[in-house]
Write a protein that holds these residues in place. Structure first.
Motif, short mmCIF file in Angstrom:
data_model
loop_
_atom_site.label_atom_id
_atom_site.label_comp_id
_atom_site.label_asym_id
_atom_site.label_seq_id
_atom_site.Cartn_x
_atom_site.Cartn_y
_atom_site.Cartn_z
N GLN A 5 1.07 -1.26 0.18
CA GLN A 5 -0.02 0.11 0.01
C GLN A 5 0.89 1.12 -0.09
O GLN A 5 1.83 1.22 0.85
N ASP A 8 -2.09 3.91 3.18
CA ASP A 8 -2.92 3.19 4.17
C ASP A 8 -4.43 3.38 3.72
O ASP A 8 -5.06 4.39 3.86
N ARG A 91 1.65 -4.88 7.33
CA ARG A 91 1.45 -3.75 8.40
C ARG A 91 2.56 -2.77 8.48
O ARG A 91 3.77 -3.47 8.23
#
Length: 107
Positions: A5, A8, A91
């Motif tokens: 990504q 986000d 993440r």
């Protein structure tokens, strides 16, 4: 390579960022442009050595962010071009590698 990504939880901004990256590559004369997710690109070398399916933790400690991914790797998957489903978790944190070095060093 490209991050999983760029932005986000914003698919429109993510698509725009990849478009800008592609535009920059075309401006430099590249004609055939393909993107691979950074954790997959990082896993490709390791994946050549595995004999069965495994889960790999891929850590990308950049200057401004650090990204952590769990990636499914196997000899069969190494031949696939679409690897998005092999990124099981991803993440990032807005603490870069230089921050980790500074905070973890023992003076």
């Amino acid at each position: 390579g490209r991050p999983v990504q760029f932005v986000d939880d914003d698919t429109a901004a993510d698509a725009k960022a990849q478009g800008e990256l592609e535009k920059a590559a075309r401006a430099q004369g590249f004609k055939h442009i393909a993107f691979q997710f950074e954790p997959i690109a990082a896993a490709l070398d390791y994946e050549q050595k595995v004999t069965r399916e495994e889960l790999a933790l891929i850590v990308d400690m950049g200057g401004g962010t650090s990204d952590f991914s769990i990636v499914r790797v196997s000899p069969e998957r190494a031949r696939s071009t679409d690897r998005k489903a092999d990124i099981l978790a991803n993440r990032g944190v807005h603490i870069g590698g230089t921050d980790f070095d500074r905070l973890l060093s023992i003076a």
